[in-house]
Write a protein that holds these residues in place. Sequence first.
Motif, short mmCIF file in Angstrom:
data_model
loop_
_atom_site.label_atom_id
_atom_site.label_comp_id
_atom_site.label_asym_id
_atom_site.label_seq_id
_atom_site.Cartn_x
_atom_site.Cartn_y
_atom_site.Cartn_z
N UNK A 68 -15.73 -21.13 -13.01
CA UNK A 68 -16.13 -22.53 -13.09
C UNK A 68 -15.99 -23.11 -11.69
N UNK A 69 -15.16 -24.13 -11.54
CA UNK A 69 -14.88 -24.70 -10.22
C UNK A 69 -13.47 -24.38 -9.76
N UNK A 70 -12.75 -23.55 -10.52
CA UNK A 70 -11.35 -23.26 -10.22
C UNK A 70 -11.20 -21.99 -9.39
N UNK A 71 -10.38 -22.03 -8.34
CA UNK A 71 -10.13 -20.82 -7.55
C UNK A 71 -9.30 -19.80 -8.33
N UNK A 72 -9.65 -18.52 -8.20
CA UNK A 72 -8.94 -17.42 -8.86
C UNK A 72 -8.63 -16.36 -7.82
N UNK A 73 -7.37 -15.94 -7.75
CA UNK A 73 -6.95 -14.91 -6.81
C UNK A 73 -6.14 -13.84 -7.54
N UNK A 74 -6.55 -12.59 -7.43
CA UNK A 74 -5.75 -11.45 -7.90
C UNK A 74 -5.06 -10.87 -6.68
N UNK A 75 -3.73 -10.73 -6.73
CA UNK A 75 -3.00 -10.31 -5.55
C UNK A 75 -2.04 -9.16 -5.86
N UNK A 76 -1.54 -8.52 -4.79
CA UNK A 76 -0.58 -7.43 -4.94
C UNK A 76 -1.17 -6.18 -5.54
N UNK A 77 -2.43 -5.85 -5.16
CA UNK A 77 -3.09 -4.67 -5.72
C UNK A 77 -3.55 -3.75 -4.58
N UNK A 78 -4.05 -2.57 -4.97
CA UNK A 78 -4.55 -1.61 -4.00
C UNK A 78 -6.07 -1.55 -4.08
N UNK A 79 -6.73 -2.10 -3.06
CA UNK A 79 -8.18 -2.05 -2.97
C UNK A 79 -8.63 -1.09 -1.90
N UNK A 80 -9.90 -1.13 -1.57
CA UNK A 80 -10.46 -0.18 -0.59
C UNK A 80 -9.94 -0.42 0.82
N UNK A 81 -9.44 -1.61 1.10
CA UNK A 81 -8.97 -1.93 2.45
C UNK A 81 -7.55 -1.42 2.73
N UNK A 82 -6.83 -1.03 1.71
CA UNK A 82 -5.46 -0.58 1.91
C UNK A 82 -5.41 0.72 2.72
N UNK A 83 -6.29 1.64 2.42
CA UNK A 83 -6.33 2.89 3.16
C UNK A 83 -5.22 3.85 2.73
N UNK A 84 -5.15 4.97 3.42
CA UNK A 84 -4.19 6.02 3.03
C UNK A 84 -2.93 6.04 3.90
N UNK A 85 -2.98 5.42 5.06
CA UNK A 85 -1.84 5.45 5.98
C UNK A 85 -0.89 4.29 5.70
N UNK A 86 -0.15 4.41 4.60
CA UNK A 86 0.84 3.40 4.23
C UNK A 86 2.16 4.08 3.93
N UNK A 87 3.22 3.35 3.91
CA UNK A 87 4.54 3.94 3.68
C UNK A 87 4.64 4.49 2.27
#
Length: 365
Positions: A68-87
């Motif tokens: 609608x007109x309301x902002x929606x944010x899903x956070x704390x997930x693993x998407x394509x930008x996270x990559x493989x070089x993480x702890x």
Amino acid sequence: MLLKEVIDTGVIVVPWSCCIQGTVLAGDSGISKTCEKKCKSERPCLVTEANGEALCPYGLSYFSSTVGSAPVVVFGVKGSLVGSKISKELKHELKGRNLDEARFKEWVQRLNHLDSVIDKHILERQSELLDPLHDPIRLARQLEAISISLLESSGSARTLDAQLDQASAEMKSLVKAAGLLNDYFDLVSIYFNPAAARFGRPVSTSLHGILRKITSILSGFDAGEEGARIKVNFRGECYRNFNLRESFKIIPFSLISNAVKYCLSGEVTVRLREMQDRAEVSIVSQGPPIEAEETDLIFKKKYRGQWSRSLRKGEGVGLYLAKIVADAHNININVTSQRLGGQKFGETPLATNTFKFEIPYQINK
């Protein structure tokens, strides 16, 4: 937005931690440890204007969109930008929290569909609720007509403004109260049935006359709980007619009554200015600041500015109704707010707030 409350009941499953219109929901997987410990309640992902996937400062993905007109944010997930070089710790934390753009868009699309179904049902219900008000609305119009008739018969002045100036205090109160009651019923009608803003064909109307009437009615009425009486000044002239629907008067009525309600210093000034091919109407007052990011939000249903919320009680519907009627007339309402240095009203900063709109001249064919 009722969808937020529906989701909050737990009836609808939310797979991920998310924020809908300012309300954070943990979701099935709960809020990640990084979000909980490092960001806590100050999450930069919730104030971003990004659309789609982005990466937070701590290496987690978040996805932004609107329902609608309301902002929606899903956070704390693993998407394509996270990559493989993480702890290893972060990799373990993001296990089972995979989310891609396509899946996120599909989820938002479903929420939008549910939101539209809810809104449609609410509008149908509101139209039903309006039915019992038909007789009171008719009686309010009759009361206003009778009060004006009594005013005209009690004096010898030629114009309604002059008659009102010469009338007794009781007669002035009667005429103003009757006019105010009638205008409030018009607000209720649009609130319950927004489609009513487009009812009827535009007819040749005196903009000057509408503004004179509204400023006269609202001048001297209480601004708030303190009992302060605010004067409304009307300046300028324009005796051209405009093609306007009956609902048009809700625009200046809502804007001026809002200015009266939140006026903290001086008077409210309504200006009518003739321009080359249009007329300009501005409502100027000194009150609580309207932050830059709020100039669009204050026209959303139930939304109230952060400084206004702490100052006065309100429902956040006046400007929402003004926007509905303005859209029906293809009118844009412009808002500016300029702080007055360090001036304050108690703990509230003072600003000069201006609401402005323009109407093109009627073209005679």
